[in-house]
Design a protein around this motif. Structure first.
Motif, short mmCIF file in Angstrom:
data_model
loop_
_atom_site.label_atom_id
_atom_site.label_comp_id
_atom_site.label_asym_id
_atom_site.label_seq_id
_atom_site.Cartn_x
_atom_site.Cartn_y
_atom_site.Cartn_z
N GLY A 1 -5.94 -8.65 1.95
CA GLY A 1 -4.78 -7.76 1.93
C GLY A 1 -4.64 -7.04 0.60
O GLY A 1 -4.28 -5.87 0.54
N ALA A 2 -4.95 -7.74 -0.48
CA ALA A 2 -4.77 -7.17 -1.82
C ALA A 2 -5.84 -6.13 -2.15
O ALA A 2 -5.56 -5.17 -2.87
N ALA A 3 -7.03 -6.29 -1.63
CA ALA A 3 -8.12 -5.35 -1.96
C ALA A 3 -7.78 -3.91 -1.56
O ALA A 3 -7.93 -3.00 -2.39
N PRO A 4 -7.33 -3.66 -0.33
CA PRO A 4 -6.97 -2.27 0.00
C PRO A 4 -5.83 -1.72 -0.85
O PRO A 4 -5.83 -0.55 -1.21
N VAL A 5 -4.87 -2.57 -1.19
CA VAL A 5 -3.77 -2.13 -2.05
C VAL A 5 -4.32 -1.67 -3.40
O VAL A 5 -3.97 -0.59 -3.89
N PHE A 6 -5.19 -2.47 -3.98
CA PHE A 6 -5.79 -2.12 -5.26
C PHE A 6 -6.61 -0.84 -5.15
O PHE A 6 -6.50 0.06 -6.00
N LEU A 7 -7.43 -0.74 -4.12
CA LEU A 7 -8.29 0.43 -3.96
C LEU A 7 -7.48 1.71 -3.75
O LEU A 7 -7.79 2.76 -4.34
N VAL A 8 -6.45 1.64 -2.94
CA VAL A 8 -5.59 2.81 -2.72
C VAL A 8 -4.88 3.18 -4.02
O VAL A 8 -4.84 4.36 -4.40
N SER A 9 -4.33 2.20 -4.69
CA SER A 9 -3.61 2.46 -5.94
C SER A 9 -4.52 3.09 -6.99
O SER A 9 -4.19 4.13 -7.58
N ALA A 10 -5.67 2.48 -7.23
CA ALA A 10 -6.59 3.00 -8.24
C ALA A 10 -7.16 4.36 -7.83
O ALA A 10 -7.22 5.28 -8.66
N GLY A 11 -7.56 4.48 -6.58
CA GLY A 11 -8.15 5.73 -6.11
C GLY A 11 -7.18 6.90 -6.16
O GLY A 11 -7.52 7.98 -6.66
N LEU A 12 -5.96 6.70 -5.67
CA LEU A 12 -4.98 7.79 -5.67
C LEU A 12 -4.50 8.11 -7.08
O LEU A 12 -4.25 9.28 -7.40
N THR A 13 -4.37 7.10 -7.91
CA THR A 13 -3.98 7.36 -9.31
C THR A 13 -5.02 8.25 -9.97
O THR A 13 -4.69 9.26 -10.59
N PHE A 14 -6.29 7.89 -9.83
CA PHE A 14 -7.37 8.70 -10.41
C PHE A 14 -7.35 10.11 -9.83
O PHE A 14 -7.43 11.10 -10.57
N LYS A 15 -7.23 10.19 -8.51
CA LYS A 15 -7.26 11.50 -7.83
C LYS A 15 -6.14 12.41 -8.31
O LYS A 15 -6.38 13.57 -8.68
N TYR A 16 -4.90 11.92 -8.32
CA TYR A 16 -3.77 12.77 -8.66
C TYR A 16 -3.72 13.12 -10.14
O TYR A 16 -3.35 14.23 -10.50
N THR B 1 0.84 -1.20 0.00
CA THR B 1 0.00 0.00 0.00
C THR B 1 0.87 1.25 0.00
O THR B 1 0.61 2.20 -0.75
N LEU B 2 1.91 1.26 0.81
CA LEU B 2 2.83 2.41 0.83
C LEU B 2 3.52 2.57 -0.52
O LEU B 2 3.72 3.69 -0.99
N PHE B 3 3.88 1.47 -1.15
CA PHE B 3 4.48 1.52 -2.48
C PHE B 3 3.48 2.12 -3.48
O PHE B 3 3.86 2.93 -4.33
N SER B 4 2.21 1.77 -3.36
CA SER B 4 1.17 2.34 -4.22
C SER B 4 1.00 3.83 -3.96
O SER B 4 0.83 4.61 -4.91
N VAL B 5 1.02 4.23 -2.69
CA VAL B 5 0.93 5.66 -2.36
C VAL B 5 2.10 6.41 -2.97
O VAL B 5 1.93 7.47 -3.57
N MET B 6 3.29 5.84 -2.85
CA MET B 6 4.47 6.47 -3.42
C MET B 6 4.32 6.63 -4.93
O MET B 6 4.55 7.72 -5.47
N GLY B 7 3.93 5.58 -5.60
CA GLY B 7 3.80 5.64 -7.05
C GLY B 7 2.71 6.58 -7.51
O GLY B 7 2.91 7.39 -8.42
N ALA B 8 1.55 6.50 -6.89
CA ALA B 8 0.43 7.35 -7.30
C ALA B 8 0.70 8.81 -6.99
O ALA B 8 0.37 9.70 -7.79
N SER B 9 1.31 9.09 -5.84
CA SER B 9 1.56 10.49 -5.48
C SER B 9 2.61 11.12 -6.37
O SER B 9 2.67 12.34 -6.48
N SER B 10 3.43 10.33 -7.02
CA SER B 10 4.43 10.90 -7.92
C SER B 10 3.80 11.38 -9.23
O SER B 10 4.41 12.15 -9.98
N LEU B 11 2.56 10.97 -9.49
CA LEU B 11 1.92 11.36 -10.74
C LEU B 11 1.62 12.85 -10.81
O LEU B 11 1.80 13.48 -11.85
N PHE B 12 1.14 13.44 -9.72
CA PHE B 12 0.81 14.87 -9.73
C PHE B 12 2.02 15.73 -10.06
O PHE B 12 1.99 16.52 -11.01
N PRO B 13 3.15 15.60 -9.32
CA PRO B 13 4.32 16.42 -9.67
C PRO B 13 4.84 16.12 -11.08
O PRO B 13 5.25 17.03 -11.80
N THR B 14 4.81 14.85 -11.47
CA THR B 14 5.31 14.50 -12.80
C THR B 14 4.49 15.18 -13.89
O THR B 14 5.05 15.75 -14.82
#
Length: 138
Positions: A113-128, A34-47
């Motif tokens: 365990g995988a469901a929250p990872v997917f939801l965080v990754s997809a949600g933050l990617t869309f958001k950013y 999940t933290l790896f997903s947060v890291m990846g998704a949050s890098s999208l906005f600055p990029t």
């Protein structure tokens, strides 16, 4: 060098070290992902914003001026990058806890365990991505 880590991590998770049977029941493993997903998704906005700026600078070199970054955008970029850094810095801690079996739960199905990872990754990617593409200076 950084391209080695995902394949090595995958190999260690499924074939070496303690294996998938151990890690799939480890909530800290799912927190790490999940933290790896947060890291990846949050890098999208600055990029996206910096890429847009680079394209504006390239266009401006042909005759136009590029405005300075607004304080609002600077504050938002700082906030997102700080969140990204926090996630990056927390990953080694989760790796240490995970390897020691802290919070191991035999009853935990991997889907839980995988469901929250997917939801965080997809949600933050869309958001950013949405926030970067639709950014308005108000």
């Amino acid at each position: 060098h950084c391209l080695q880590h995902p394949p090595q991590g995958y190999a260690r998770t499924v074939a070496y070290a303690k294996g998938w049977d151990f890690y799939s029941h480890e909530p800290v493993f799912w927190l790490k992902l999940t933290l790896f997903s947060v890291m990846g998704a949050s890098s999208l906005f600055p990029t996206i914003k910096l890429t847009q700026r680079a394209l504006a600078v390239r266009g401006a070199s042909e005759g136009g001026a590029v405005p300075m970054l607004s304080p609002k955008l600077c504050k938002r970029l700082t906030s997102v990058i700080n969140a990204e850094l926090l996630a990056i810095l927390a990953i080694p801690l989760t790796s240490t806890l995970m390897a020691r079996g802290v919070c191991y739960a035999e009853w935990l199905p991997w889907q839980a365990g995988a469901a929250p990872v997917f939801l965080v990754s997809a949600g933050l990617t869309f958001k950013y991505v949405k926030e970067a593409v639709t950014w308005k200076e108000e």
